[in-house]
Design a protein around this motif. Sequence first.
Motif, short mmCIF file in Angstrom:
data_model
loop_
_atom_site.label_atom_id
_atom_site.label_comp_id
_atom_site.label_asym_id
_atom_site.label_seq_id
_atom_site.Cartn_x
_atom_site.Cartn_y
_atom_site.Cartn_z
N GLU A 1 -35.90 19.35 -16.22
CA GLU A 1 -36.31 19.58 -14.91
C GLU A 1 -36.09 19.38 -14.04
O GLU A 1 -35.85 18.81 -12.78
CB GLU A 1 -37.23 21.43 -15.03
N GLU A 2 -37.53 18.04 -13.80
CA GLU A 2 -37.99 17.57 -12.66
C GLU A 2 -36.90 15.92 -13.10
O GLU A 2 -35.88 15.99 -11.32
CB GLU A 2 -38.99 17.19 -12.78
N LEU A 3 -36.34 15.61 -13.55
CA LEU A 3 -35.81 14.69 -13.31
C LEU A 3 -34.57 14.32 -13.47
O LEU A 3 -33.29 13.31 -13.75
CB LEU A 3 -36.16 13.42 -14.99
N GLY A 4 -33.84 14.88 -15.34
CA GLY A 4 -32.49 14.86 -16.13
C GLY A 4 -31.45 15.63 -15.26
O GLY A 4 -30.90 15.64 -14.63
N SER A 5 -32.04 16.89 -14.30
CA SER A 5 -31.04 17.26 -13.59
C SER A 5 -30.88 17.54 -11.70
O SER A 5 -30.93 17.98 -11.42
CB SER A 5 -30.84 18.96 -13.31
N ARG A 6 -32.33 16.12 -11.20
CA ARG A 6 -32.76 15.62 -10.68
C ARG A 6 -30.73 15.68 -9.47
O ARG A 6 -31.14 15.37 -8.00
CB ARG A 6 -33.20 15.61 -10.25
N GLN A 7 -30.10 14.94 -9.97
CA GLN A 7 -28.83 14.44 -9.69
C GLN A 7 -27.79 15.17 -9.33
O GLN A 7 -27.52 15.59 -8.20
CB GLN A 7 -28.00 13.55 -10.23
N GLU A 8 -28.02 16.62 -9.79
CA GLU A 8 -27.24 17.61 -10.17
C GLU A 8 -27.35 18.17 -9.59
O GLU A 8 -26.59 19.21 -7.82
CB GLU A 8 -26.65 18.06 -11.71
N LYS A 9 -28.79 19.02 -8.86
CA LYS A 9 -29.41 19.43 -7.61
C LYS A 9 -29.24 18.87 -6.74
O LYS A 9 -29.13 19.47 -5.44
CB LYS A 9 -30.65 19.53 -7.96
N ALA A 10 -29.32 17.35 -6.22
CA ALA A 10 -29.55 16.71 -5.02
C ALA A 10 -27.46 17.01 -4.92
O ALA A 10 -27.76 17.41 -3.23
CB ALA A 10 -29.93 15.44 -4.67
N ARG B 1 -27.02 6.38 -16.89
CA ARG B 1 -26.38 7.40 -15.80
C ARG B 1 -27.03 7.86 -14.95
O ARG B 1 -26.74 7.63 -13.70
CB ARG B 1 -26.28 8.84 -16.70
N ASP B 2 -28.48 8.48 -14.75
CA ASP B 2 -29.08 8.84 -13.44
C ASP B 2 -29.82 7.56 -12.36
O ASP B 2 -29.47 6.88 -11.42
CB ASP B 2 -30.28 9.44 -13.36
N ILE B 3 -30.17 6.28 -13.14
CA ILE B 3 -30.85 5.04 -12.75
C ILE B 3 -29.60 4.32 -12.63
O ILE B 3 -29.21 3.58 -11.35
CB ILE B 3 -31.81 4.19 -13.07
N LEU B 4 -28.87 3.32 -13.64
CA LEU B 4 -27.84 2.83 -13.82
C LEU B 4 -26.65 3.10 -13.00
O LEU B 4 -25.77 1.87 -13.19
CB LEU B 4 -27.91 1.70 -15.12
N GLU B 5 -25.85 4.30 -13.23
CA GLU B 5 -24.97 4.69 -13.09
C GLU B 5 -24.34 4.20 -14.17
O GLU B 5 -22.66 4.50 -13.47
CB GLU B 5 -24.64 4.62 -11.79
N ASN C 1 -32.78 7.87 -4.55
CA ASN C 1 -32.71 8.77 -4.09
C ASN C 1 -31.28 9.39 -4.55
O ASN C 1 -30.67 8.82 -3.87
CB ASN C 1 -31.77 7.62 -2.42
N PRO C 2 -32.29 10.71 -5.26
CA PRO C 2 -30.95 10.99 -5.90
C PRO C 2 -29.95 12.14 -5.19
O PRO C 2 -30.55 12.71 -3.81
CB PRO C 2 -31.86 12.54 -6.48
N GLY C 3 -28.86 12.02 -5.06
CA GLY C 3 -27.92 12.49 -4.78
C GLY C 3 -26.68 11.24 -3.52
O GLY C 3 -26.14 10.95 -3.36
N ALA C 4 -27.83 9.82 -3.61
CA ALA C 4 -26.75 8.98 -2.75
C ALA C 4 -26.65 8.36 -3.08
O ALA C 4 -26.99 7.86 -4.72
CB ALA C 4 -28.23 8.45 -1.98
N LYS C 5 -25.54 7.45 -2.73
CA LYS C 5 -24.06 6.73 -3.66
C LYS C 5 -23.98 5.24 -2.76
O LYS C 5 -24.84 4.90 -1.97
CB LYS C 5 -23.15 7.25 -3.37
N PRO C 6 -24.87 3.95 -3.81
CA PRO C 6 -25.39 4.55 -5.24
C PRO C 6 -27.37 4.91 -5.00
O PRO C 6 -27.81 5.00 -4.13
CB PRO C 6 -26.18 3.29 -5.24
#
Length: 1016
Positions: free
Chosen positions: A175-184, A369-373, A460-465
């Motif tokens: 909830e807090e880390l795994g889906s953080r990118q999708e929520k952002a 996936r979330d950190i190193l993309e 920074n969740p949702g940013a690129k990178p």
Amino acid sequence: MFCEDFFFFLLAKRDVENSELVCSMLRSSIDGDVRIFPRDLYRSYGWPVAPEPAVCTPESPGEIIKNTESWAPPLETVNHRSPSREKKRARWEEEKDRWSDIQGSEKNYTSIKEKEPEEALPDKNEEEEEELLKPVWIRCTHSENYYSSDPMDQVGDSTVVGTSRLRDLYDKFEEELGSRQEKAKAARPPWEPPKTKLDEDLESSSESECESDEDSTCSSSSDSEVFDVIAEIKRKKAHPDRLHDELWYNDPGQVRRLLCSCCEGCSPTHHIYDCWLRRCMAIKPCRPMTNNAGRLFHYRITVSPPTNFLTDRPTVIEYDDHEYIFEGFSMFAHAPLTNVSMLFIMIFWFIFQNFCVKGLELFSLFLFRDILELYDWNLKGPLFEDSPPCCPRFHFMPRFVRFLPDGGKEVLSMHQILLYLLRCSKALVPEEEIIANMLQWEELEWQKYAEECKGMIVTNPGAKPSSVRIDQLDREQFNPDVITFPIIVHFGIRPAQLSYHAMMLPVLTHHIRYHQCLMHLDKLIGYTFQDRCLLQLAMTHPSHHLNFGMNPDHARNSLSNCGIRQPKYGDRKVHHMHMRKKGINTLINIMSRLGQDDPTPSRINHNERLEFLGDAVVEFLTSVHLYYLFPSLEEGGLATYRTAIVQNQHLAMLAKKLELDRFMLYAHGPDLCRESDLRHAMANCFEALIGAVYLEGSLEEAKQLFGRLLFNDPDLREVWLNYPLHPLQLQEPNTDRQLIETSPVLQKLTEFEDAIGVIFTHVRLLARAFTLRTVGFNHLTLGHNQRMEFLGDSIMQLVATEYLFIHFPDHHEGHLTLLRSSLVNNRTQAKVAEELGMQEYAITNDKTKRPVALRTKTLADLLESFIAALYIDKDLEYVHTFMNVCFFPRLKEFILNQDWNDPKSQLQQCCLTLRTEGKEPDIPLYKTLQTVGPSHARTYTVAVYFKGERIGCGKGPSIQQAEMGAAMDALEKYNFPQMAHQKRFIERKYRQELKEMRWEREHQEKEPDETEDIKK
């Protein structure tokens, strides 16, 4: 946020088949030893599991597994037990007691002892073996009610199952880390990028294919394709969520985009990684809330030497008043690692308990996936719409350890790592009030805080990178009326090396899966390589450097954004000194190296050298079979047939039969987008494979493989492989030496046999070798020596090639070719023939029997024919011995005198060094000045000009020899700086050797004079 050393790792392996410890280096990308400590996770407790290979079974013969009670996982207290559970527990206690009976009384450690006689053990590095087998005992931290090791709670073949408390932790982490990118991303306004022609081509690639032939190229070279690539780059730049204009980011689904300039439908062989994935069968999913003990094989991945010294703030997790430092990764594979090269694997029987597969997957998704993309890192294989759920082939777990007394080690349980990540998931600077306070800090206090943050990864969740490394933290305020957050400074420098980063995990898995696919190639070849490095080397094209196991652009972006920033110590030239082969100074440096008496492996990590050897093997096999199968065909016809067989177009067809295009390692790029270029690379790869089979197997193995590929018809293949004897051998199957008494020619040849120390079984073969073309057909030799000269040339090429390949490991293919041409050219062959006195035994049609002065080419043909006769009558070993005595010692003289190049090539190199920068280089020009004499005995006079000036002149019976003479004259008369540099370089490097060589030459010149004086 956490420190970047969290991504460090290394690897290690044991050759379980031979029970020998083997060490090797991972080429090109790893500085330290690669060691894997594979541990079959679960057999040490005696749990019933499915049958596995003997190498992973503690009960296998020749191994004694020593274990102790302290290794047993902590048991959770269960108060309410049913009678059935009590029965299960009783059976488990019996198994546990049985396993305890075979444990030793020594301190807690694991060892593997091989029951082999001492004389059978290979020589090993004692210090390294002692270090690897040093007694050590390992334990896990307490489960804290997150795991249950009670056998009554186990599912299937597990030894640990997660409790409801662990399930709650997983839910919280997801909830807090795994889906953080999708929520952002969902919270941001949607952005639909404009479609480009590149997207349209990708959509239509499955419906159309690129038509190409050997002379045509793909449409990638058109202006529209270049425009599409630029449009794709502009589209990525225009993304509204881009973190910074100078930072690049990764997008999912780009495994084939911007990799190669060829179009998508050009050739399926251009996407070889997909072919490897398709060969992998889907794996049934693991049970998420257990450790799947009976299915997984445990390998410890670590870096040696340790890399935590690269940062003064390594990642440390505090637990129970102790500090646990990052050591590496554990890798859990669904199959044992066999037939994988360049890994140092050692069986290690520690049972790691406190983890569940779901926790490993949550961690991997968060990190990779979330950190190193790394969106395109595929561990499952190709997925289709109707594909059933499958499990990744590898699971990874970070290892945080603390060292215990007496060499022990305690490993942090997986749930503590997830809790640490949850604790670290907080704002770098949480509140504006804190910012105001930070601005009032003293400079020393701020520097301390900035240093603590330096090297960390912030997200920074949702940013690129979404993630970036902090290289500097700046609190400067540009507007006094507005308080701003500190500025994160990132230098965007990609690390010089890959060995200190989790990016090596995709490289490792790609390497393992590639070698698993090479097992299929073994079946196609019909020969299993023991040295897997040699097989991989044969498949490695010179364009290949390092395969990241994914889109290389993604790997480079992740390295730039999150890789550890460190200086690259040492000279940069050292990393590429064995790969560079261009430049006149590099050429002189390499060609000045003498051969090594003790063969050593080459540090050149592509297949050019093997292709050089395989080319000689293929030519030799073809020449031998054609020589025997067509006994009445003259040299010209044999050469025509051989050319048709060994040409690249035909070899590429044979390579296609072995599907080498699916196993070749090469870089995507314009060089291999042409179909003709790809076929040429496949032909070279096939020759390299033949050379590898010849090296590890034998000439017979290479012969069988080549014959199977040439002919599909078994009858034709049987004819090709089982050729008849030589006609002279068929006439006298045992020997023909009884004819010596009645033949003066054969009687004279016995003197030559005595001189060289070889007695021919069929002496008429030797007579045929000395019979010149001018002699007509006769019943003694059944013809002249031209056919033998054809065969002898291929034999000498093979023997010389093998010698140079083994004793000159630093030389590339071009350098070896130069040495071989100086060794087996007409001039050297004629010189050896004269020293052996072959001209005295030449059989001519001159009835006066006067000595005849033979030309250089004729003497060279005599020697090649003699080599063929020696091979036919004896075998290849006799030829090796002959060339070891008469040819190979001359290499030292060629190298010291720089005679490895012909005068024309040497003159052109000297002229190119005098070129003017920015202008076309001046090259020597040859002009024929005069031609005198009759047509059958003409003499040519040739002059050579450089920059309009005549610098040399030469004469000879042919234009080529006259040009050689003119070039040699120019090198002696014209003052070329390059020639002076070469002489000084050799003088400095081999001063003592040159003195000895000159003394020997003077001594040899004095010997004839002293002999004449004694006679007088």
